[in-house]
Design a protein around this motif. Structure first.
Motif, PDB file in Angstrom:
ATOM      1  N   LEU A   1      32.317  20.937  16.835  1.00  0.00           N
ATOM      2  CA  LEU A   1      33.179  19.810  16.450  1.00  0.00           C
ATOM      3  C   LEU A   1      32.493  18.472  16.721  1.00  0.00           C
ATOM      4  O   LEU A   1      32.664  17.516  15.960  1.00  0.00           O
ATOM      5  N   HIS A   2      31.709  18.412  17.803  1.00  0.00           N
ATOM      6  CA  HIS A   2      30.912  17.199  18.027  1.00  0.00           C
ATOM      7  C   HIS A   2      29.900  17.029  16.889  1.00  0.00           C
ATOM      8  O   HIS A   2      29.701  15.917  16.386  1.00  0.00           O
TER       9      HIS A   2
ATOM     10  N   MET B   1      37.942  21.136  26.673  1.00  0.00           N
ATOM     11  CA  MET B   1      36.523  21.010  26.313  1.00  0.00           C
ATOM     12  C   MET B   1      36.363  21.125  24.797  1.00  0.00           C
ATOM     13  O   MET B   1      36.807  22.086  24.194  1.00  0.00           O
ATOM     14  N   ARG B   2      35.749  20.108  24.205  1.00  0.00           N
ATOM     15  CA  ARG B   2      35.572  20.084  22.768  1.00  0.00           C
ATOM     16  C   ARG B   2      34.357  20.919  22.409  1.00  0.00           C
ATOM     17  O   ARG B   2      33.267  20.706  22.949  1.00  0.00           O
ATOM     18  N   GLU B   3      34.534  21.858  21.474  1.00  0.00           N
ATOM     19  CA  GLU B   3      33.412  22.722  21.093  1.00  0.00           C
ATOM     20  C   GLU B   3      32.274  21.902  20.484  1.00  0.00           C
ATOM     21  O   GLU B   3      32.512  20.900  19.810  1.00  0.00           O
TER      22      GLU B   3
ATOM     23  N   ALA C   1      30.233  22.986  26.831  1.00  0.00           N
ATOM     24  CA  ALA C   1      31.188  23.619  25.916  1.00  0.00           C
ATOM     25  C   ALA C   1      30.482  24.679  25.073  1.00  0.00           C
ATOM     26  O   ALA C   1      29.285  24.577  24.810  1.00  0.00           O
TER      27      ALA C   1
ATOM     28  N   ALA D   1      30.128  14.255  26.858  1.00  0.00           N
ATOM     29  CA  ALA D   1      29.966  15.707  26.989  1.00  0.00           C
ATOM     30  C   ALA D   1      28.567  16.042  27.493  1.00  0.00           C
ATOM     31  O   ALA D   1      28.389  16.913  28.357  1.00  0.00           O
TER      32      ALA D   1
ATOM     33  N   ASP E   1      31.591  15.666  13.855  1.00  0.00           N
ATOM     34  CA  ASP E   1      31.836  14.213  13.975  1.00  0.00           C
ATOM     35  C   ASP E   1      30.588  13.405  13.650  1.00  0.00           C
ATOM     36  O   ASP E   1      30.643  12.413  12.921  1.00  0.00           O
TER      37      ASP E   1
ATOM     38  N   LEU F   1      32.446  10.327  22.854  1.00  0.00           N
ATOM     39  CA  LEU F   1      32.857  11.660  23.341  1.00  0.00           C
ATOM     40  C   LEU F   1      31.669  12.607  23.439  1.00  0.00           C
ATOM     41  O   LEU F   1      31.556  13.396  24.389  1.00  0.00           O
TER      42      LEU F   1
ATOM     43  N   THR G   1      31.615  25.605  10.450  1.00  0.00           N
ATOM     44  CA  THR G   1      31.570  24.140  10.401  1.00  0.00           C
ATOM     45  C   THR G   1      30.448  23.660   9.496  1.00  0.00           C
ATOM     46  O   THR G   1      30.634  22.769   8.654  1.00  0.00           O
TER      47      THR G   1
END
Ligand SMILES: Nc1ncnc2c1ncn2[C@@H]1O[C@H](COP(=O)(O)OP(=O)(O)OP(=O)(O)O)[C@@H](O)[C@H]1O
Ligand SMILES: [Mg+2]
Length: 183
Positions: A6-7, A1-3, A110, A78, A10, A74, A118
């Motif tokens: 991080l989305h 699972m992408r935090e 997530a 999600a 992107d 992505l 970030t």
């Protein structure tokens, strides 16, 4: 699972690549409505509607038109995994708004990850771009505007490590004060 951080990274990087001068990052964490909404809005180069459709589903497009990017698909996947939805509104020459909605309590939602870290990297590594970040929970709202910080700093750079530390701590404490961004 992408935090989620991080989305967000992107999507904001897309805005920076689109030469945005101002980027809004808005997060709404609503426990009562059991929803989480993330908006990222920029005044960059924008996209026409055909291109938005291609970007949403990279696998239907011919590879020759552009390299296959996955940042947007992505994030979309999600949100949709969590009984949410995803939307891009964009206009050529004007800008873009990306909206991702999640069911906050969904088992597949997530965690935020290191949102303060970030955001601090984004704010300090892109000194020519202004950022307005607003995070709202049932307990209140935290906001930070890098344009105001740069005005106060005058000749000191926003990338100065002491400034970066201050920004990160400000976000950490701001989010604690509204019970936001945690897990
Ligand atoms: N905010 C934006 N403004 C203008 N164009 C955008 C924006 N966001 C995305 N795009 C366009 O959509 C494309 C796809 O974005 P996406 O993030 O899915 O992939 P990518 O950035 O090309 O590659 P990566 O997998 O490294 O993110 C980008 O290459 C860019 O052309
Ligand atoms: Mg991208």
């Amino acid at each position: 699972m992408r935090e989620l951080s991080l989305h967000i990274l992107d999507i904001v990087e897309n805005s920076i690549n689109a030469r945005a001068k101002l980027i809004y990052i808005k997060v709404y964490e609503r426990k009562k409505q059991d929803e989480l909404i993330i908006y990222i809005e920029d005044n960059g180069c924008g996209m026409d509607s055909d291109f938005v459709q291609k970007v949403l589903d990279p696998f239907v497009t011919t590879r020759t038109t552009r390299k296959v990017g996955l940042g947007i698909p992505l994030f979309k996947a999600a949100a949709e995994r969590c009984e949410g939805n995803f939307n891009i509104e964009s206009e050529l020459g004007k800008g873009t708004r990306v909206t991702a909605k999640f069911r906050l309590s969904h088992i597949d939602r997530a965690p935020f990850g290191d949102l303060p870290g970030t955001l601090t990297v984004l704010f300090t590594a892109n000194p020519k771009t202004d950022f307005k970040y607003k995070h709202t929970t049932d307990d209140g709202t935290y906001e930070i505007n890098t344009k105001e910080i740069k005005m106060v700093l005058e000749d000191v750079k926003i990338s100065n490590p002491l400034v970066a530390d201050w920004i990160k701590n400000n976000i950490v404490e701001g989010l604690i004060s509204i019970n936001g961004g945690g897990e």
